[in-house]
Design an enzyme around this catalytic site. Structure first.
Site: not given
Ligand code: NDP
Length: 295
Positions: A55, A99, A122
């Site tokens: 990422k 994460q 997200d």
């Protein structure tokens, strides 16, 4: 003999990164703003570390700033919440990503709830998911993997409206939002999960299959209607003595069999995986633009 078109997520993702890179340049030149993504990684899972590294690299490749926090496995939930609260208030950060999975002593829902919805790139905040589910409302962000699946269908000119779609898997991060998105695109959607009776018979009715299960080669040729379009989200390691690592990655769908029956299919790797990161970049740039009312 194989006849399916290969849906090349890797090359579509590359094209999207180029588009995003141009947007980043434009934003910087017009108002001097550089989009920023903050990534919080807790613990030392190897797979998570790899995702975070990828990422970060992707951010660099398009000119997005990335800020990384690495906390040890035994960090407290309070520490994570403190970082989130700092990033929530930091004007150079436009997206915040925690994460997953988190260590088991942390309450994932508490942590995801703490991310301000304006920076929830997200798309996992319950308010964003709620808006995704409600007719007539728009979420600020859509989860990246399912968004990438739909983007692939769009870029390959696949009609969704009125089609029968089957989503296999109902997780919060992939299956459930994928089903909601297909429904928003006017597909008629069925969700298949671990308690579904006759998953093969149900899946065989689908014009569009999105599979997010985590079972190697579960979807066989006999599950597929001739001419169906298949998006395979699964990433499953299987033993392979001929590979230097001793394993290779396969999808949920038996690729060779799908190639003979489907109209189009995504490979694993090189299908949905690269799209997920491209959508994260896209969400981050949208967020920066929204923060400054820039179109
Ligand atoms: P989860 O384990 O959270 O969810 C799996 C889902 O599949 C569950 O809903 C489960 O049903 C269902 N399921 C499990 N076994 C069966 C079965 N035999 N028949 C039908 N349904 C079944 O996984 P994720 O959604 O997080 O991930 C799914 C896959 O996608 C994994 O391989 C993962 O690695 C991959 N992935 C890929 C990404 C990418 O960028 N390409 C991103 C995220 C994930 P139930 O709810 O009943 O338990």
């Amino acid at each position: 003999e194989p006849s399916a078109k290969v849906i090349d997520g890797k090359s579509v993702a590359k094209q999207i990164r180029e588009e995003i890179s141009a947007e980043v340049t434009k934003l910087k030149e017009a108002i001097g703003v550089v989009p920023g993504l903050a990534v919080i990684l807790v613990g030392d899972r190897k797979d998570s570390a790899t995702y975070v590294r990828n990422k970060k690299k992707a951010c660099e490749s398009v000119g997005i700033n990335s800020f990384e926090v690495n906390l040890p496995d035994d960090a407290s939930e309070q520490e994570v919440l403190k970082y989130i609260s700092d990033f929530n208030g930091d004007p150079s950060v436009h997206g915040i990503l925690v994460q997953l999975p988190l260590p088991s002593h942390m309450n994932e829902q508490n942590i995801l709830n703490a991310v301000t919805i304006e920076k929830d790139v997200d798309g996992f905040h319950p308010l964003n998911i709620g808006h995704l589910a409600m007719r007539g409302s728009e979420p600020l962000f859509v989860p990246c993997t399912p968004k990438g699946c739909i983007e692939l269908l769009h870029r390959y000119g696949v009609d969704i409206k009125g089609k029968r779609a089957v989503v296999i898997g109902r997780s919060n991060i992939v299956g459930m939002p994928a089903a909601l998105l297909l429904q928003r695109e006017d597909a008629t959607v069925t969700i298949v999960h671990s308690r579904t009776k006759n998953p093969e018979e149900i899946t065989r009715q689908a014009d569009i299959i999105i599979s997010a299960v985590g079972q190697p080669n579960m979807v066989r040729g006999s599950w597929i209607k001739p001419g169906a379009v298949i998006i395979d989200v699964g990433i499953n390691p299987v033993e392979d003595a001929t590979s230097p690592r001793g394993y290779r990655l396969v999808g949920d769908v038996c690729y060779d069999e799908a190639c003979k029956i489907a109209a189009a299919v995504t490979p694993v790797p090189g299908g949905v995986g690269p799209m997920t990161i491209a959508m994260l970049l896209s969400n981050t740039v949208s967020s920066a633009k929204r923060a400054y009312n820039f179109n």
